[in-house]
Design a protein around this motif. Structure first.
Motif, PDB file in Angstrom:
ATOM      1  N   TYR A  33     -10.991   0.894  -6.370  1.00 54.53           N
ATOM      2  CA  TYR A  33      -9.637   0.381  -6.525  1.00 54.53           C
ATOM      3  C   TYR A  33      -9.233   0.293  -7.993  1.00 54.53           C
ATOM      4  N   GLN A  35     -10.284   2.168 -10.458  1.00 55.92           N
ATOM      5  CA  GLN A  35     -10.050   3.517 -10.957  1.00 55.92           C
ATOM      6  C   GLN A  35      -8.699   4.049 -10.491  1.00 55.92           C
ATOM      7  N   ALA A  36      -8.354   3.782  -9.231  1.00 57.11           N
ATOM      8  CA  ALA A  36      -7.117   4.301  -8.655  1.00 57.11           C
ATOM      9  C   ALA A  36      -5.921   3.394  -8.925  1.00 57.11           C
ATOM     10  N   LEU A 108     -10.287  11.085  -8.582  1.00 57.95           N
ATOM     11  CA  LEU A 108     -10.394  10.245  -7.388  1.00 57.95           C
ATOM     12  C   LEU A 108      -9.034  10.182  -6.705  1.00 57.95           C
ATOM     13  N   ASP A 109      -8.939  10.788  -5.542  1.00 61.31           N
ATOM     14  CA  ASP A 109      -7.699  10.765  -4.783  1.00 61.31           C
ATOM     15  C   ASP A 109      -7.383   9.343  -4.348  1.00 61.31           C
ATOM     16  N   ARG A 110      -6.146   8.901  -4.533  1.00 58.75           N
ATOM     17  CA  ARG A 110      -5.795   7.512  -4.246  1.00 58.75           C
ATOM     18  C   ARG A 110      -5.879   7.184  -2.757  1.00 58.75           C
ATOM     19  N   ALA A 113      -9.486   6.711  -2.091  1.00 63.64           N
ATOM     20  CA  ALA A 113      -9.923   5.460  -2.715  1.00 63.64           C
ATOM     21  C   ALA A 113      -9.476   4.261  -1.892  1.00 63.64           C
ATOM     22  N   GLN A 176       1.578   2.939  -4.910  1.00 67.61           N
ATOM     23  CA  GLN A 176       0.248   2.354  -5.036  1.00 67.61           C
ATOM     24  C   GLN A 176       0.137   1.065  -4.228  1.00 67.61           C
TER      25      GLN A 176
END
Length: 204
Positions: A33, A35-36, A108-110, A113, A176
């Motif tokens: 989380y 990272q994204a 990293l694809d959200r 993630a 997000q």
């Protein structure tokens, strides 16, 4: 389903290993989380929001906002559960610090993630809950309400998390926040389906 008269109790080493595993899984989920730039619920989500807004480190913020709930645990849930909670909080702080230094993502694809991070945190919390341990904050309140009043911990957390996600709308982009909601839903469904009074017969 009635409880047996003499339920099998967890051994100390089983509780210790469960607390290590549970906090490690939660720390890894938080790394996804962070990272994204997503947010989860509970005090971890609030600590992430404060980190995003101010640049302060997650660990100290998470510890500070959990102090009032640790007092609640001491007054309403006894020294045993408070001690476990304090150990779990310290381990989560340590694992979060360690993970940030040993795990790095080139990409990293959200969506991935959000879902995978939610699964990791949900399973980690489930492990902790089944060994009468929480991570402070709303987890303490959720376990108290389930143990004393029969409210499912997952649904209690879901209600509180909704308020935290609403606050995230003022800090993070809408996309997000929407993905964060997916992750929170995954986390809480895991807990709601697997942590019910009478279903798990091991006791701490």
């Amino acid at each position: 389903m009635p409880q047996p008269s003499n339920p099998i109790r967890h051994r100390p080493y089983e509780d210790s290993l469960a607390i290590l595993l549970g906090t490690l899984l939660v720390a890894l989920g938080l790394a996804f989380y962070n990272q994204a730039k997503l947010v989860t619920g509970s005090m971890a989500g609030l600590a992430l929001l404060i980190q995003y807004a101010t640049g302060l480190s997650f660990g100290p913020v998470f510890a500070a906002i959990n102090l009032p709930f640790c007092v609640f645990a001491w007054r309403h849930m006894g020294w045993s559960r408070l001690a476990r909670t304090l150990v779990a909080l310290a381990l989560l702080w340590g694992f979060t610090w360690m993970t940030a230094r040993v795990v790095h993502f080139d990409h990293l694809d959200r969506v991935y993630a959000a879902v995978t991070g939610g699964v990791l945190m949900g399973v980690g919390l489930l492990v902790l809950f089944r060994h009468q341990t929480g991570l402070g904050g709303t987890n303490i309140l959720a376990m108290h309400l389930q143990d004393r009043h029969g409210f499912r911990a997952g649904y209690v957390l879901l209600s509180i998390d909704a308020a935290i996600l609403l606050g995230a709308c003022f800090i993070l982009p809408v996309g997000q926040v929407a993905l964060s909601m997916v992750g929170v839903a995954v986390l809480n469904v895991i807990i709601a389906l697997n942590h019910r009074p009478g279903r798990y017969l091991g006791t701490a």
